[in-house]
Design an enzyme around this catalytic site. Structure first.
Site, PDB file in Angstrom:
ATOM      1  N   GLU A 182      -4.251   3.760   6.396  1.00 41.84           N
ATOM      2  CA  GLU A 182      -4.412   3.979   4.978  1.00 41.84           C
ATOM      3  C   GLU A 182      -4.799   5.013   4.125  1.00 41.84           C
ATOM      4  OE1 GLU A 182      -6.177   1.510   1.587  1.00 41.84           O
ATOM      5  OE2 GLU A 182      -5.071  -0.584   3.405  1.00 41.84           O
TER       6      GLU A 182
ATOM      7  N   ARG B 264       0.789  -0.733  -0.450  1.00 36.83           N
ATOM      8  CA  ARG B 264       0.060  -0.087  -0.111  1.00 36.83           C
ATOM      9  C   ARG B 264       1.052   1.133  -0.145  1.00 36.83           C
ATOM     10  NH1 ARG B 264      -2.627  -4.109  -1.106  1.00 36.83           N
ATOM     11  NH2 ARG B 264      -5.413  -3.928  -0.112  1.00 36.83           N
TER      12      ARG B 264
ATOM     13  N   SER C  63     -10.466  -0.577   4.069  1.00 34.56           N
ATOM     14  CA  SER C  63      -9.018  -0.472   4.818  1.00 34.56           C
ATOM     15  C   SER C  63      -8.994   0.219   5.083  1.00 34.56           C
ATOM     16  CB  SER C  63      -8.364  -1.571   4.802  1.00 34.56           C
ATOM     17  OG  SER C  63      -8.541  -2.682   3.708  1.00 34.56           O
TER      18      SER C  63
END
Ligand code: EPU
Length: 372
Positions: free
Chosen positions: A368, A164, A256
């Site tokens: 995130e 990520r 997420s």
């Protein structure tokens, strides 16, 4: 070039947070970006690149000039005996691209079905799901440097992909004081600087399914299909995601909210001694990844709410907006539109979760999405 003022951003962020762009320009080509950079009123102002708005938390009105990427087009660029090379505009919907490649007979992106957002945003956080990350199928991309107007291309190494993570998430590091040089390409950092116009994917031949992920194994067992086609994997991934994750068109969310943290084997052994049921995966480099959803769930957060921000009932890693949904219709007698969660409420909830996970497990969860 149309320069829009005071544009509501609620339809353009999947959390459906109410906020405005002071100035917004839609860009559908390199030339459109150059027009913005050549405009005397816009050139010197800071810029904010908006893709599908699926990985951002808006904590107020956006003052930098919002450049909404609407570069379109999907095509097969090249076919060799080893791969299909497909190119797509940064403004295309990611899921539409996955669907289109399968229809055309270019498999390889099926595990990444139904991820919200645009093609241009996909490399920024190196999207990943069910055993495949964007970097596994990436060839190269084109972008415009918003400071110099220069068009440039990057290959996978130059994008410095991580979990990520990419060069697009890192701010430029100051020049190395001792050597006078920049500390490698990652040190250059392109956060806020690059507008990604086109992305090229390398889809290897012969196609091989990527299985071995628990949810996909379950589908194989349920259906008795041991050698699924790319289309079957696409259908399974869509079904798994629909069952587990809230549809942003109905319930505002950004997927997420935290990354799955990585710990050393020693740290993991210590946690397992205290929490034997902790969900964890051993990585090739010897480190251990912990399921952040499990950690949050174990702290009792599932289904909890602060203000109008909540923790999704079926997946504790996803924070949701319990107020306004997509394109909420006016519902008050005064014709007002429901406001839903603010970015501040989402961040208050996120901080409370971080604190309780830290107090119990000694692990600091890293968000995130990009907080704007
Ligand atoms: N779990 C719980 N409770 C929860 C949530 C999860 O116990 O509330 C446990 C599950 O039972 C499972 C483990 O945690 O054993 C992992 O859950 P899951 O397989 O759903 O995957 P994840 O780690 O929560 C990651 C990605 C998702 C991606 C899936 C599938 C991150 C931060 N998230 O989620 O990506 O779709 O794997 O590959 O890496 C996203 O980035 O927005 C995203 C949705």
């Amino acid at each position: 070039m149309l320069v829009e003022k005071n544009v509501p951003l609620q339809p353009y962020n999947t959390f459906h947070i109410v906020a405005k762009a002071h100035t917004l320009v839609r860009v559908d080509s390199d030339a459109a970006v150059h027009q913005v950079l050549a405009d005397p009123a816009l050139a010197a102002q800071p810029k904010f690149v908006l893709g599908g708005g699926s990985n951002i938390v808006l904590t107020g009105d956006v003052k930098p000039v919002v450049l909404k990427v609407e570069v379109k087009g999907m095509r097969l660029l090249q076919e060799t005996d080893r791969a299909w090379i497909v190119e797509a505009g940064g403004g295309e919907s990611w899921h539409q691209l996955v669907h289109w490649t399968l229809l055309q007979g270019y498999p390889g992106l099926e595990n990444l079905a139904l991820i919200p957002g645009t093609v241009g945003a996909a490399p920024v956080q190196n999207i990943g799901a069910y055993g495949v990350e964007l970097q596994d199928r990436f060839d190269s991309l084109d972008a415009v440097d918003l400071q110099t107007g220069q068009v440039f291309s990057l290959d996978a190494a130059q994008c410095a992909f991580g979990y990520r993570d990419s060069v697009f998430k890192h701010a430029a590091a100051p020049a190395d004081a001792t050597s006078g040089r920049q500390a490698g390409f990652r040190g250059l950092g392109l956060a806020g600087r690059a507008l990604i116009t086109r992305v090229r994917f390398r889809l290897p031949k012969p196609w091989k399914p990527v299985l071995g992920y628990a949810d996909l194994d379950k589908k194989m067992a349920e259906t008795g299909i041991s050698q699924p086609t790319a289309q079957q994997i696409f259908d399974w991934v869509c079904a798994i995601r629909r069952a587990k994750l809230p549809d942003p068109a109905v319930i505002g969310n950004a997927g997420s909210f935290f990354k799955n943290p990585t710990v050393t084997p020693e740290q993991c052994a210590d946690i397992i001694a205290r929490e034997p049921k902790i969900v964890h995966y051993h990585l090739d480099d010897g480190s251990v990844k912990l399921a952040a959803g499990w950690l949050i769930d174990a702290c009792g957060w599932k289904g909890k709410t602060i203000g109008q921000a909540g923790v999704y009932e079926k997946q504790a890693l996803v924070l949701v907006n319990r107020g306004a949904g997509a394109g909420s219709a006016p519902d008050g007698e005064d014709g007002s539109v429901p406001q839903g969660a603010t970015g501040g409420e989402v961040m208050t909830l996120a901080k409370a979760i971080q604190t309780s996970v830290y107090e119990r497990f000694g692990i600091l969860l890293e968000p995130e999405p990009v907080v704007v």
